[in-house]
Design a protein around this motif. Sequence first.
Motif, PDB file in Angstrom:
ATOM      1  N   SER A 101     -53.341  -1.735 -37.815  1.00  0.00           N
ATOM      2  CA  SER A 101     -52.897  -1.346 -38.978  1.00  0.00           C
ATOM      3  C   SER A 101     -52.109  -2.583 -39.683  1.00  0.00           C
ATOM      4  CB  SER A 101     -51.855  -0.105 -39.132  1.00  0.00           C
ATOM      5  OG  SER A 101     -50.845  -0.292 -38.329  1.00  0.00           O
ATOM      6  N   VAL A 102     -51.613  -3.470 -38.978  1.00  0.00           N
ATOM      7  CA  VAL A 102     -50.876  -4.729 -39.460  1.00  0.00           C
ATOM      8  C   VAL A 102     -51.991  -5.453 -40.180  1.00  0.00           C
ATOM      9  CG1 VAL A 102     -51.090  -6.128 -37.704  1.00  0.00           C
ATOM     10  CG2 VAL A 102     -49.133  -6.194 -38.836  1.00  0.00           C
ATOM     11  N   PRO A 120     -46.739 -17.224 -46.080  1.00  0.00           N
ATOM     12  CA  PRO A 120     -45.979 -16.861 -44.699  1.00  0.00           C
ATOM     13  C   PRO A 120     -46.152 -15.755 -44.259  1.00  0.00           C
ATOM     14  CG  PRO A 120     -44.487 -17.962 -46.519  1.00  0.00           C
ATOM     15  CD  PRO A 120     -45.821 -17.412 -47.131  1.00  0.00           C
ATOM     16  N   ALA A 121     -46.705 -14.729 -45.005  1.00  0.00           N
ATOM     17  CA  ALA A 121     -46.849 -13.327 -44.537  1.00  0.00           C
ATOM     18  C   ALA A 121     -48.207 -13.332 -43.795  1.00  0.00           C
ATOM     19  CB  ALA A 121     -46.790 -12.204 -45.565  1.00  0.00           C
ATOM     20  N   ILE A 122     -49.082 -13.982 -44.470  1.00  0.00           N
ATOM     21  CA  ILE A 122     -50.523 -13.995 -43.849  1.00  0.00           C
ATOM     22  C   ILE A 122     -50.373 -14.516 -42.446  1.00  0.00           C
ATOM     23  CG2 ILE A 122     -52.812 -14.999 -43.966  1.00  0.00           C
ATOM     24  CD1 ILE A 122     -52.298 -14.669 -47.212  1.00  0.00           C
ATOM     25  N   VAL A 123     -49.615 -15.743 -42.354  1.00  0.00           N
ATOM     26  CA  VAL A 123     -49.473 -16.502 -41.224  1.00  0.00           C
ATOM     27  C   VAL A 123     -48.557 -15.370 -39.952  1.00  0.00           C
ATOM     28  CG1 VAL A 123     -48.495 -18.494 -39.890  1.00  0.00           C
ATOM     29  CG2 VAL A 123     -49.394 -18.631 -42.090  1.00  0.00           C
ATOM     30  N   GLY A 124     -47.788 -14.897 -40.504  1.00  0.00           N
ATOM     31  CA  GLY A 124     -47.040 -13.774 -39.799  1.00  0.00           C
ATOM     32  C   GLY A 124     -47.755 -12.497 -39.455  1.00  0.00           C
ATOM     33  N   ILE A 125     -48.881 -12.285 -40.172  1.00  0.00           N
ATOM     34  CA  ILE A 125     -49.792 -11.300 -39.663  1.00  0.00           C
ATOM     35  C   ILE A 125     -50.872 -11.639 -38.645  1.00  0.00           C
ATOM     36  CG2 ILE A 125     -51.696  -9.913 -40.447  1.00  0.00           C
ATOM     37  CD1 ILE A 125     -50.305  -9.683 -43.311  1.00  0.00           C
ATOM     38  N   VAL A 126     -51.238 -12.897 -38.535  1.00  0.00           N
ATOM     39  CA  VAL A 126     -51.940 -13.659 -37.819  1.00  0.00           C
ATOM     40  C   VAL A 126     -51.382 -13.642 -36.274  1.00  0.00           C
ATOM     41  CG1 VAL A 126     -53.399 -15.563 -37.109  1.00  0.00           C
ATOM     42  CG2 VAL A 126     -53.579 -14.803 -39.448  1.00  0.00           C
ATOM     43  N   LEU A 127     -50.166 -14.129 -36.444  1.00  0.00           N
ATOM     44  CA  LEU A 127     -49.187 -14.306 -35.223  1.00  0.00           C
ATOM     45  C   LEU A 127     -48.996 -12.955 -34.621  1.00  0.00           C
ATOM     46  CD1 LEU A 127     -46.668 -16.957 -36.100  1.00  0.00           C
ATOM     47  CD2 LEU A 127     -48.465 -17.424 -34.474  1.00  0.00           C
ATOM     48  N   ALA A 128     -48.805 -11.879 -35.505  1.00  0.00           N
ATOM     49  CA  ALA A 128     -48.472 -10.640 -35.097  1.00  0.00           C
ATOM     50  C   ALA A 128     -49.751  -9.984 -34.247  1.00  0.00           C
ATOM     51  CB  ALA A 128     -47.875  -9.753 -35.954  1.00  0.00           C
ATOM     52  N   PHE A 129     -50.736 -10.196 -34.947  1.00  0.00           N
ATOM     53  CA  PHE A 129     -52.111  -9.770 -34.570  1.00  0.00           C
ATOM     54  C   PHE A 129     -52.446 -10.395 -33.047  1.00  0.00           C
ATOM     55  CE2 PHE A 129     -56.820  -9.044 -34.486  1.00  0.00           C
ATOM     56  CZ  PHE A 129     -56.683  -7.793 -34.519  1.00  0.00           C
TER      57      PHE A 129
END
Length: 286
Positions: A101-102, A120-129
Amino acid sequence: MSKQLKSDIVLILVTMVWGSTFIIVKNAIQTLPVYNFLFIRFLLAFLLLAIIFHKKLKNIDNKTLAAASIIGTMLFLGYAFQTMGLKYTTASKSGFITGFSVVLVPILEAVLLKRKPTKPAIVGIVLAFMGLILLTTNIDFTVNIGDFLTLLCAFSFGMQIVLIAKYASTLDTYLLATIQIGIVALLSGIITLLFEKPLVPTSVDVWSAIVITGVFATAFAYVAQNTMQAYTTATHTALIFALEPVFAAIAAFLIAGEVMSFRAIIGGIFMFAGIVLSELSILLKN
């Protein structure tokens, strides 16, 4: 401190509460049917909030009732699809797909709310995934009906986050949270009557789990989510909520002595890095 940063701090606390109660819920549903447990948990939360906000409930309007009912249905479907999916897939795959869902939220937010995520949010999403992949060990990437149901769960939870982002800034968030919790209680009650053999728990441990999850992980958590999302984006909220399995693993270690693998620890670090990167972008803007 900006309102968005304050909201992020509260949402992280909410995620900590959800993660820390996972082991409590897991133990409780060993003796109580799942929707039986959800019905009592959400009913307790609804009654508590109804007492606190009874004056507001007298003045509820149709728009708030309709929005809260839709959001509450999405929240219930998230639980329902996740539970059904677990019958046909592994817990590790369920955790991985639910965490998807992230990735779904920024897509839904861009399509439905016309809000594009920041770099930054997109990079954060990639790292989180990537962190989710590492956290979820022994994944078999073949697809079955359980995986599809769990994907519907991720979509439902994603829609709940996006819909709150849509309505939180214009509607009374206390009413929004109270009604959606009531909807989950109602639908859980119907399901447990139709497909389970509901019972009134007698165990002190189960009642403790119901009170803890009902008061803190439901009443407090969903009021906080609905209120704080008025000051942040759905994508940022989903990124924070992706930390739930990290906090769950920490709680499982502290409460039950479950040890995280090295791979899971690295996954947790990736996820925290994604959050920190996203938060730094907020601090730099302020």
